[in-house]
Enzyme design. Sequence first.
Site, short mmCIF file in Angstrom:
data_model
loop_
_atom_site.label_atom_id
_atom_site.label_comp_id
_atom_site.label_asym_id
_atom_site.label_seq_id
_atom_site.Cartn_x
_atom_site.Cartn_y
_atom_site.Cartn_z
N ASP B 9 -24.25 -2.95 29.74
CA ASP B 9 -25.34 -2.56 28.86
C ASP B 9 -26.63 -3.02 29.52
O ASP B 9 -26.81 -4.20 29.79
CB ASP B 9 -25.11 -3.27 27.51
CG ASP B 9 -26.16 -2.88 26.48
OD1 ASP B 9 -27.09 -2.15 26.84
OD2 ASP B 9 -26.02 -3.32 25.33
N ASP B 105 -28.04 4.01 28.49
CA ASP B 105 -28.09 2.66 29.04
C ASP B 105 -26.75 1.91 29.00
O ASP B 105 -26.69 0.75 29.30
CB ASP B 105 -29.14 1.84 28.30
CG ASP B 105 -28.84 1.75 26.82
OD1 ASP B 105 -28.10 2.62 26.33
OD2 ASP B 105 -29.31 0.83 26.15
N GLU B 106 -25.70 2.57 28.57
CA GLU B 106 -24.42 1.87 28.48
C GLU B 106 -23.33 2.68 29.18
O GLU B 106 -23.36 3.90 29.17
CB GLU B 106 -24.00 1.73 27.00
CG GLU B 106 -24.93 0.86 26.20
CD GLU B 106 -24.44 0.69 24.78
OE1 GLU B 106 -23.23 0.80 24.53
OE2 GLU B 106 -25.29 0.47 23.90
#
Lengths: 79, 439
Positions: B9, B105-106
Amino acid sequence: MKKIFVEVIVRYQADGTKIPLSIIWDNGREYIIDKVTDIKKAASLKVGGQGVRYKCRILGKETYLWLEANERWFVEGKS
Amino acid sequence: MSRTILHCDLNNFYASVECLYNPAIRDKAVAVCGSQSTRHGIVLAKNYIAKKCGVLTGEPAWQAKKKCPELVTVSPNYFLYLKFSNNAINIYKKYTDLIEPFGIDECWLDVTESTRLFGSGNDMAHKIKNEIKEELGVTASVGVSYNKIFAKLGSDMKKPDAVTKITMEDFKTYVWPLPIRELMYVGRSTEAKLKKVGIYTIGNLACTSPSFLIRQLGKWGETLWVFANGYDEMPVCKSDTEPLIKGIGNSLTTPRDLTCNEDVKILFYVLSESVALRLRKNNLKGKTVQITIKDSAMACVERQAKLDLHTFISTEIAEKANEIFKTSWNWSKNIRLLGVRVTDLVSADSYVQLSFYNDDKRVRSQLLEQSIDKIRARFGYYSVQRALLLKDASLKANPAEENVIHPLSYFGGSGTFHSKEYPHSSDVSPFLKKHGGNL
């Protein structure tokens, strides 16, 4: 510190690697790069930027030169 | 053999990238906000200093400024974020080919097979985290576990720039005491339902009988019970497999409130053109048209109806949307946001039942829209427009190009409803409830 975009003379090798040969400062003075000792992707936290970082030896001193994704070169300049 | 799964993350992603490029604001409270002049002025992401002042993701920028007067607000730069996201994926690719992005973003990484090459999951997590920090100048938190759910929980536990390992032996110590809300897919309403029956922690949920949970929550009850006990076996999907699209939609928060049927009609055409364009790009046709209406008091309604035939023609979609709208809105309030979504998708070149009557017209309009696509590809989106859109230039928009980040579902597919206000359209995808909180 300040992000300073600079003019660079580059040699393209047959495999596509770019080797910077010299940096031309805004006053027209040319600094020859004696040797590129390391090439890797890195971020500059000091002046804010990210790209391929060339560790260069200029006049006996180690300095970093960055190539951003937009094909502009910059150095970490003293403000 | 148990798997080794990492969840990476990128911490405060948008805000971190902005701070990287502008060191002067790094030590200040920073929030990335949409443009206030076009009324997209909500907080999309913030850094830790802003978080300490109580700034929340999703709240209006003016409210955030009230809490934290020295807050620096910057506009989002999605293309830069996408570039960083791709760079991060390139780092993950050094370790495995099993990479499943979840939002911008992960990512989940299945590194079970790579442990023989690069050392334990924990070692790899540290290497990846350090590479991201050095190469990209942003920090990541990584969760290491044997299933995707616990890996994600792990990455949320320690932030920023940290690695958390959850094993089969110790998950009861670390995961079970966490509040139920931390578990994926437990949103506000599920949380309330569970609290009503005395389930407050993930451990409480895990120790409840699945049949009781099914009575309370339906089939979700069982899924959540599986998650809480670490029995989840969802594979990490390869990065090069496109998720199955189940619906395509666009929504738009308008620069001014819509006050009459004519405004709504214009906007439906804007949205339908974008939806139809994306249907054609993906070689799909849809049969069900869904509309979303959010009024000026932020109350939201959704209505849907079926078309006679599968279509990717914008006129048909817009007309249907308009028809649904007229039967479901009484103008007691003005409208702030409109959305159009098409579901029930089939491949555009599958066989269809032909009609004996006026099919000619349909074929002609299909050809017309495909020709318009070509003109727009060569000369720009606004080179051809409907005359209707000239009535009010302020409502003109090109959602297909201006939105590039699509929400995703854990179970694959579904999420292609994208909204101009939220990069991850949380009101459409309930599982993203807390996702927006850590961009």
